[in-house]
Design an enzyme around this catalytic site. Sequence first.
Site, PDB file in Angstrom:
ATOM      1  CD  GLU A  83      -5.610  13.413  -1.827  1.00  0.00           C
ATOM      2  OE1 GLU A  83      -5.418  12.220  -1.553  1.00  0.00           O
ATOM      3  OE2 GLU A  83      -5.899  14.275  -0.966  1.00  0.00           O
ATOM      4  CG  ASN A 143      -1.923   1.054   1.309  1.00  0.00           C
ATOM      5  OD1 ASN A 143      -2.923   0.910   1.980  1.00  0.00           O
ATOM      6  ND2 ASN A 143      -1.699   2.169   0.649  1.00  0.00           N
ATOM      7  CG  ASP A 152      -7.781   4.770   1.103  1.00  0.00           C
ATOM      8  OD1 ASP A 152      -7.571   4.916  -0.118  1.00  0.00           O
ATOM      9  OD2 ASP A 152      -6.917   4.989   1.949  1.00  0.00           O
TER      10      ASP A 152
END
Length: 615
Positions: free
Chosen positions: A553, A235, A363
């Site tokens: 982002e 991850n 997520d």
Amino acid sequence: MKKVFKLNIQNTLSKLLLQEDTDGDKKITKEDKGPKAFTILDENGNSYEVIGTYFLSNLMQELVIQEREGKQEAIIPLSHIEEAPSDRISRMIKDYFWDDLTRTIDKEGLARIVGDEKSADQTQRVYVPTTDEKAISYYQQLQQESVQLEVVILPKDITAEYVQSINSKPGILSLKLVGEKGVPFVVPGGRFNEMYGWDSYFEGVGLLLDNRIDLAKAMVDNFCYQITHYGKILNANRTYYLTRTQPPFLSSYIREVYEADSSKDKTWLAETLSVAIKEYETVWMVEGKRLCDNGLNRYLAEGIGIPPETEAGHFDEVLSEFAAKYKLTVAEFEKQYAERRLIDKDLDEYFVHDRSVRENGHDTTWRLDNVCADLNTVDLNALLYKYEVDFAHLITSYFNGEFEGKTTEYWNSQASKRKSLMNKFLWDEDDGVYYDYNFKTKERTGFESASNYFPLWSGLCDDHQAAVMVRNLLFNLKEKGGVAGTSKKMASTIAAGKHQRQWDYPNGWAPHQMLIWKGLMQYSYHKEMQELIYRWLWMITRNAVDYNGTIPEKYDVVNCTHKVYAEYGNVGTDFEYITTSGFGWMNASYQCGLSLLSDDLKKHLDSLKDPDKLF
């Protein structure tokens, strides 16, 4: 003759900010209330008036760039002040952002990345795999040189119990070394100092477009190191990520790097291909784990308890229900649960799903909440189909049809089987789209998500499927600023009062855009591709022009703003004077979109023409 300005940096910058930065945030944005005009002198002493938020912000940025280079006087061409917006954004990405996002885990680079705010004792730690003797020797030597550094050798068998035991002592995980130099990697941006899973592939797309093959190739090497020494692509390379992987893009990364690299190093290709096949077989195709009885795959992250990287209070809504069950306060329950003095199987199962969501990369989203590990997701199976066809392509093209005992026919057969299973379980002919499939309830979820369109990128669909999918994509997910993560209809089904999830409507994300563009191009939907690219680039460009070059982002693609009100904030918006890094896959999406956009639409982009007036 090109107009050039020679300006005293401190004097000019002070006067400019005093006049134009009226809210004092060390940026010049459309929200400032200055006169929006500032006079400077060219090298011949002639006055020139810089007019408008965008040009004023460019002037400030150019002054700061040269100040940070140690200069007292700046030499600035007018072409940089009045640069076309798309040219400026693209140039900043290529010339500044990639280098600023680059890290190494060696003597030179450690100071920047080794600290971990989640460390209870603030000790700086590097964890090294027991299988890498050279790295152990190298970092132990560094430890002798620095009292602030602790080197920890990981056990050969890295269990969930072990990872939980070091949650209070987190650290960076070593990556590949060549001699005493760390092999470089690109981080997402802002607060991130780790190499993340699927972020790295999309960053690689941008790096290749900007002719940074060196960096893209280095990141593939670091991925192969992770598989060899940690058992999976992580991850991210922090200790609390040791029990989970990320969406699989390695075959695409290897293929694209190799085919862009003029050296055509076949030894490198053979080594990396071998490791990618190992990942496919040992991470994804192990029965009873990520391979399900029906032949399709799921995400299944290991680990115990609450994911330690989450912000304080993130799970309070969930924990409060369990705390009430045991007649404890949330704080008391969380402490006992974390120490495993209190074990609740239902909560343990919730966190299996939650970690699997993080392994999935989305997520978080309501699509996967408390169910992720029970789903054969469209995204994962489309990506593994791409692995299988990539393996077949590479073996056919470069290894005479056979590699490590497996032939092109074998991998084509694997891909064919997966396609049949996806069409059986995931394809919904009535709705004309693939949906995630719950293998426990034996039902498709019907959840409308951008991830349902990954099969276009993978080349899995037939022409009929592609046609109905494109129609549904544009109807359900197209917004003014591009493709939303999930549909408005899905947002309306979430119970009132629930927290907004960052991967859901109205937000949009770079990887979804890039995969969908390439999918549309693959099936010759060029008009639709051009529209979606334009909408996304227009939103980014409009925000950068209005907000001092901000490249964050994520975006709200409905309201076309970077002011996103969701969990974790919006990385890439907190800076002074000039953003030096943007955000990794956002940068890549901009370069990718520009490389595909028609010349006519690029002209409209630089004039900031509203997409709703074009399409």
